[in-house]
Write an enzyme that holds these catalytic residues in place. Structure first.
Site, mmCIF file in Angstrom:
data_model
loop_
_atom_site.group_PDB
_atom_site.id
_atom_site.type_symbol
_atom_site.label_atom_id
_atom_site.label_comp_id
_atom_site.label_asym_id
_atom_site.label_seq_id
_atom_site.Cartn_x
_atom_site.Cartn_y
_atom_site.Cartn_z
ATOM 1 N N LYS A 140 -4.806 57.762 50.179
ATOM 2 C CA LYS A 140 -3.971 57.922 49.416
ATOM 3 C C LYS A 140 -4.531 58.384 47.793
ATOM 4 C CE LYS A 140 0.404 57.584 49.004
ATOM 5 N NZ LYS A 140 2.019 57.417 49.020
HETATM 6 C C1 5RP Z 1 4.517 54.097 45.869
HETATM 7 C C2 5RP Z 1 3.937 54.987 46.474
HETATM 8 C C3 5RP Z 1 3.864 56.067 46.420
HETATM 9 O O1 5RP Z 1 4.310 56.452 47.911
HETATM 10 C C4 5RP Z 1 2.947 56.947 46.093
HETATM 11 O O2 5RP Z 1 2.591 56.703 44.651
HETATM 12 C C5 5RP Z 1 3.822 58.485 45.832
HETATM 13 O O3 5RP Z 1 4.943 58.456 44.833
HETATM 14 P P1 5RP Z 1 4.134 59.202 43.498
HETATM 15 O O4 5RP Z 1 4.127 61.071 44.004
HETATM 16 O O5 5RP Z 1 6.304 59.314 42.987
HETATM 17 O O6 5RP Z 1 4.085 58.504 42.896
HETATM 18 O O7 5RP Z 1 2.532 54.069 46.899
HETATM 19 O O8 5RP Z 1 4.260 52.253 45.851
#
Ligand code: 5RP
Length: 293
Positions: A204
């Protein structure tokens, strides 16, 4: 004639869990990230977690809560696959130490709550990079004994140089320069590859212009986080650009639950991720749903 590889030699639990998270037709996923509270406390849009999540669950291919969020704000009869936040130990009360993250959820606990996978934040390029990468490798090794899916997050922590990529603006609020954008590609490409080399099943990371290079350099499939809340049109545009550049979906939070119309937004994101709609078509769909409600 028969080919030995025409026979299914082994069923894989991990593949089955991936199949639960990803749409079989599009091969993409819309995961809802609601784990921000583990270090942000109570962020806007997640004050009442149950109220926020319930109307959105029917449109999620998976949901990413913390263990505390899951226990207090989700029903045991929910059928949405759970991707559990597995690292933490940091908080915004010590913003300079955000990269000092450790394992906070065991694989046994993941099995206990019937998660299909978990997320680990790795702070590549910051002081705690080795401990956070080791969290990924340790948990992935243990979790793979049971076929759970490992998602490594290229977190940016408190580093001002890195956080501007996620915010899409410089610390002074100014536009990112061409050099900033080149630096973003270089960092996200490097960090995504590092996490994939260390065994994450899915990475991610954040979208940046030139995202094709990040996808090309990464050994594992990529889903994008949304980062800080952007205007609806812009969020749909970067979602579409990320999918076109090769992302296999989103694990998005703030750009859904902080949107003025979250249920309309998640459906517009799905239209892009699963039905290959353009940002314009998705925005029209968003407006249609918004006006109906
Ligand atoms: C928080 C995270 C979130 O899961 C990730 O950032 C996704 O959320 P967003 O779309 O709000 O960034 O890892 O630390």
């Amino acid at each position: 004639m028969r080919n030995v590889f025409d026979y299914q030699i082994e069923y894989s639990g991990l593949q089955n869990r991936m199949a639960q998270m990803f749409d079989p037709k599009s091969g993409h996923t819309v995961m809802l990230a609601v784990d921000h509270g583990y270090f942000q406390g109570a962020p806007a849009g997640l004050i009442n977690l149950r109220e926020t999540v319930e109307p959105l669950l029917p449109y999620c291919d998976a949901v990413s809560p913390t263990i505390g969020g899951l226990k207090t704000s989700f029903n045991s009869n929910m059928r949405t696959p759970i991707i559990l936040r597995a690292t933490g130990g940091n908080s915004m009360r010590m913003p300079d130490e955000l990269d000092d993250e450790i394992i906070t959820v065991s694989v046994e606990e993941m099995l206990r709550v019937n998660a299909v996978g978990f997320t680990v934040s790795c702070y590549v390029g910051l002081d705690c990079q080795s401990q956070t990468i080791q969290s990924l490798t340790d948990l992935t090794d243990e979790a793979h004994k049971y076929g759970l899916v490992s998602i490594g997050i290229t977190a940016v922590g408190a580093d001002p140089v890195l956080t501007k990529f996620v915010k899409g603006e410089r610390e002074d609020g100014g536009e990112l320069t061409a050099d900033d954008k080149k630096e973003a590609i270089k960092y996200l490409k490097h960090a995504s590859r590092v996490l994939s080399e260390n065994g994450a099943d899915i990475i991610k990371t954040y979208y940046c212009d030139g995202f094709e290079e990040v996808v090309e350099a990464c050994l594992a499939p990529i889903v994008i986080a949304g980062g800080t809340k952007r205007p609806t049109k812009e969020a749909l545009e970067f979602t579409s650009n990320a999918i076109k550049a090769g992302a296999v979906g989103v694990d998005m939070g703030r750009n859904i639950f902080q949107n003025e119309h979250p249920v309309a937004m998640i459906q517009a994101v799905r239209a892009i991720v699963h039905d290959n709609k353009s940002p314009k078509e998705a925005l029209e769909f968003y407006e249609e749903i918004k006006n109906k409600s």
